[in-house]
Design an enzyme around this catalytic site. Structure first.
Site, short mmCIF file in Angstrom:
data_model
loop_
_atom_site.label_atom_id
_atom_site.label_comp_id
_atom_site.label_asym_id
_atom_site.label_seq_id
_atom_site.Cartn_x
_atom_site.Cartn_y
_atom_site.Cartn_z
N GLN A 1 43.35 -58.57 86.37
CA GLN A 1 42.28 -57.77 85.79
C GLN A 1 42.27 -57.93 84.27
O GLN A 1 43.33 -57.96 83.65
CB GLN A 1 42.48 -56.29 86.13
CG GLN A 1 42.20 -55.95 87.58
CD GLN A 1 42.33 -54.46 87.84
OE1 GLN A 1 43.30 -53.83 87.44
NE2 GLN A 1 41.36 -53.87 88.51
N ASP B 1 42.08 -55.94 81.95
CA ASP B 1 42.17 -54.50 81.78
C ASP B 1 42.26 -54.12 80.31
O ASP B 1 43.03 -54.71 79.55
CB ASP B 1 43.42 -53.97 82.50
CG ASP B 1 43.07 -53.10 83.69
OD1 ASP B 1 41.92 -52.66 83.74
OD2 ASP B 1 43.94 -52.89 84.54
N HIS C 1 42.42 -50.34 77.92
CA HIS C 1 42.46 -48.87 77.93
C HIS C 1 42.39 -48.37 76.50
O HIS C 1 43.15 -48.82 75.64
CB HIS C 1 43.72 -48.37 78.63
CG HIS C 1 43.74 -48.71 80.08
ND1 HIS C 1 44.34 -49.86 80.56
CD2 HIS C 1 43.19 -48.10 81.16
CE1 HIS C 1 44.17 -49.92 81.87
NE2 HIS C 1 43.47 -48.87 82.26
N CYS D 1 46.88 -49.36 84.42
CA CYS D 1 46.70 -48.23 83.52
C CYS D 1 47.94 -47.36 83.32
O CYS D 1 48.20 -46.92 82.20
CB CYS D 1 45.49 -47.38 83.93
SG CYS D 1 45.27 -47.14 85.69
N LYS E 1 32.56 -43.24 86.51
CA LYS E 1 32.51 -44.59 85.96
C LYS E 1 31.08 -45.11 85.90
O LYS E 1 30.18 -44.60 86.57
CB LYS E 1 33.35 -45.53 86.81
CG LYS E 1 32.92 -45.63 88.27
CD LYS E 1 33.79 -46.60 89.05
CE LYS E 1 33.36 -46.69 90.51
NZ LYS E 1 34.07 -47.75 91.24
N ARG F 1 47.06 -55.70 95.80
CA ARG F 1 46.48 -54.73 96.73
C ARG F 1 46.62 -55.30 98.15
O ARG F 1 46.45 -56.50 98.37
CB ARG F 1 45.00 -54.50 96.45
CG ARG F 1 44.68 -54.19 94.99
CD ARG F 1 44.75 -52.73 94.66
NE ARG F 1 44.53 -52.52 93.22
CZ ARG F 1 43.32 -52.43 92.67
NH1 ARG F 1 42.24 -52.49 93.43
NH2 ARG F 1 43.20 -52.24 91.38
#
Length: 649
Positions: free
Chosen positions: A388, A390, A392, A341, A475, A370
């Site tokens: 991911q 992902d 946005h 992000c 979320k 991670r």
């Protein structure tokens, strides 16, 4: 003091009364049948004092399943006692056995031990036999509150108990539970007597576990057990467990040549093999098509970033423990990216934006890293490097609800495509007692309210989970139940007023002034690795035709039929399908068997008759079993299968 019964009647009791006192006040028969209780909705045992004014319900032997966490925890104590007696018979004393934690978990319990000699898997039946003997003794569980000094004196030989006791707050009650001559440090709650514990339990396995999950600590021996209120439930669970073993994505990943994890490459870093790469790319293509239709623009960002980027976003230091250490490069520090992000925020900020430009929808299959402890790594479902899906969205406040609902629609559509329609919805909000969250309370209130209003507008039932929000915003999580009844948290949608504030991004409104956009973070798959791992088990490796890495195998009956088989395979490839020819020296039945083990959805068998008529004999894997068709026109079959792949049927 008094308590309130389910019918609204109040029961007056002496101060410090327990649930057993309440049962006795109602009648001796109820006191004899009682197993546990609820107080203000929380499970409690019969030995613990009730809060004054509590609403209580007594749980009896007529409905023992309602007390499952209690009887599982109590069976864990019985097992721990049995392990002590097992080693006593070998000549060891109580000081030779040290114990870590032993909580109840879903379907059962576990207990960690530091033992004088390792317990073997073949010893578990004997431990189980001793457990049943202890249950037969009908030992009462008793509860006792003690001081910290008394608790330490109870376990002079056990460094693990001593560590836990010393960390307890001075104002917290310390309780010991005892049955027979076995005493343990425990908050409870427990069943009243070993004789009332269900007989439907089984010790499952033993493994190593780092003390407190830290790989720098000693490795203890962990024993797992399962328990249910009835033998039927236990048998059903064991059957499902056997099916889960058959579907284990690590086993199928190896057999179907989908992925491997090589110790020379590193723990938690999967290598995608050719078959797995096809699976991964098909999933990516599917979602990219859906995103394109919904107005997303693709972006690509690097795998490392300047540490200041993550300081600004708040990922560093808020999540420092789950990230890899910074890397020194020249006179700067960089970090393997834990999130995509912040990069997308900077892409948004790369040029001025007008209110007419919004919403801006950016999407990326971005790999993130991670730090997960070694003991928590598990195939594809828990890794250190993962991708991911992902996305946005940067929107005006007046666009937020529509954009959120569009993402909700996309995520539900994605899950339905894979037959994952048993979904529950969880709204994660901030914990007002925690200081981990960034941003103003006003922004948090607006974001939380916006999520709940959107979900309610489409009529979806949801549960609110305090403390489950990301540090920058609330979320909506999608909790999916697979074919084995297991729940997984997959897709997520997050509403974020805070990262736009932290990065000071804006757009020019109709009034010519700068305004702050709202961000939506979304990931329908979540982690692609984790989604594939779950998908392998959900399908048991029997992927639908469009998703199967190996879609069609053409099996010639004799070598003279190989050229015809290769012609058919070429036509499949020209139509965009994955096809191969088994031209091995094996007999036809062996070739069919090989294709079955490889879980190839469609097998085409060709011989003299099929070649003469340009036909095939079809053997297809289906959820109901095998479907066979003979004398099928090849051109028609090619069109049929092509349509099924195109529509992802």
């Amino acid at each position: 003091m008094h308590v309130t019964l389910p019918d609204g009647k109040q029961l007056d009791l002496p101060q410090g009364a327990t649930a057993l006192d309440a049962a006795r006040a109602i009648g001796p028969r109820l006191a004899g049948d009682a197993l546990a209780a609820t107080a203000n909705g929380d499970l409690v045992d019969l030995m613990s004092p009730l809060p004054d004014g509590a609403s209580i319900t007594l749980i009896t032997k007529k409905n023992p399943a309602e007390a499952a966490p209690l009887f599982r925890h109590s069976l864990g104590h019985v097992m721990s006692q049995a392990v002590g007696e097992f080693y006593r018979a070998k000549g060891y004393g109580p000081q030779d056995i040290k114990r870590g934690v032993g909580p109840s978990i879903e379907n059962g319990w576990y207990q960690d031990f530091d033992l004088p000699e390792p317990l073997r898997e073949e010893d578990l039946p004997e431990i189980e036999r001793i457990m049943r003997e202890i249950i037969g003794r009908g030992l009462d569980f008793s509860r006792r509150e003690v001081s910290k000094d008394e608790a330490l004196a109870q376990f002079p030989h056990d460094p693990y108990k001593a560590e836990l006791i010393r960390e307890l707050p001075d104002d917290e009650a310390i309780t010991l539970y005892q049955q027979g001559d076995y005493v343990d440090l425990c908050r409870g709650p427990h069943f009243p007597n070993t004789g009332k514990l269900p007989a439907a339990f089984k010790l499952m396995s033993t493994s190593g576990a780092y003390w407190r999950g830290n790989e720098k600590n000693p490795i203890l021996q962990r024993i797992y057990g399962v328990a249910f209120a009835t033998g039927k439930e236990l048998d059903g669970y064991l059957e499902r467990l056997e099916e889960a073993r058959r579907r284990d994505h690590r086993k199928l990943g190896r057999e179907l040549e989908l992925f491997t994890i090589d110790p020379m490459v590193g723990k938690g870093l999967p290598l995608w093999l050719p078959n797995g790469t096809v699976l991964r790319e098909e999933l990516s293509r599917f979602l990219k098509e859906q995103q394109f239709q919904r107005g997303y623009q693709g972006v690509v960002t690097p795998n490392i970033g300047n540490l200041d980027l993550f300081r600004t976003s708040g990922h560093y230091p808020y999540y420092a423990e789950s990230q890899f250490n910074p890397i020194d490069v020249d006179d700067e520090q960089y970090m393997l990216k834990p999130m995509n992000c912040p990069f997308h925020v900077r892409i948004y900020a790369s040029k001025p934006r007008s209110y007419r430009d919004l919403p801006v929808r950016l999407a990326e299959f971005g790999t993130v890293y991670r730090y997960e402890m070694s003991g928590e790594l598990n195939g594809l479902t828990r890794v250190r490097g993962f991708t991911q899906d992902d996305g946005h969205i940067f929107a005006r406040p007046d666009q937020l609800k529509k954009e959120f609902l569009d993402v909700l629609d996309l995520t539900v559509f994605v899950l339905k495509t894979f037959g994952m329609e048993d979904v529950r919805f969880r709204v994660g909000v901030r914990d007002p007692e925690s200081d981990k969250y960034v941003g103003s309370p006003e922004n948090w209130d607006t974001a939380e309210r916006g999520i709940m209003e959107a979900v309610e507008e489409v009529g979806l039932p949801y549960a609110v989970e305090p403390g489950d929000a990301a540090f920058y915003g609330p979320k909506l999580d999608f909790i999916v139940k697979d074919v084995l009844g297991r729940e997984w948290q997959l897709g997520t949608i997050q509403v974020d007023y805070n990262l736009p504030e932290r990065f000071d991004i804006s757009y020019v409104g109709e009034d010519g002034q700068d305004h702050r956009p709202v961000m939506i973070h979304r990931a329908p798959f979540g982690s692609l690795e984790r989604f594939v791992g779950i998908l392998i088990e959900h399908y048991g490796g029997d992927f639908p035709l469009w998703l199967a890495p190996r879609q069609v195998v053409v099996i010639p009956i004799a070598d003279r039929h190989i050229p015809y088989a290769e012609t058919l395979a070429s036509e499949f490839k020209a139509a965009g399908m994955r096809a191969e020819v088994d031209d091995s020296a094996n007999r036809m039945n062996a070739k069919v068997r090989t294709a079955e083990l490889s879980k190839i959805p469609v097998m085409l068998i060709v011989g003299d008759q099929e070649e003469a008529r340009r036909e095939v004999s079809v053997r297809e894997r289906t959820p109901e079993g095998h479907k066979e068709r003979k004398g099928v026109d090849f051109a028609g079959l090619l069109a049929e299968l092509g349509e099924r792949v195109r529509t992802r049927d």
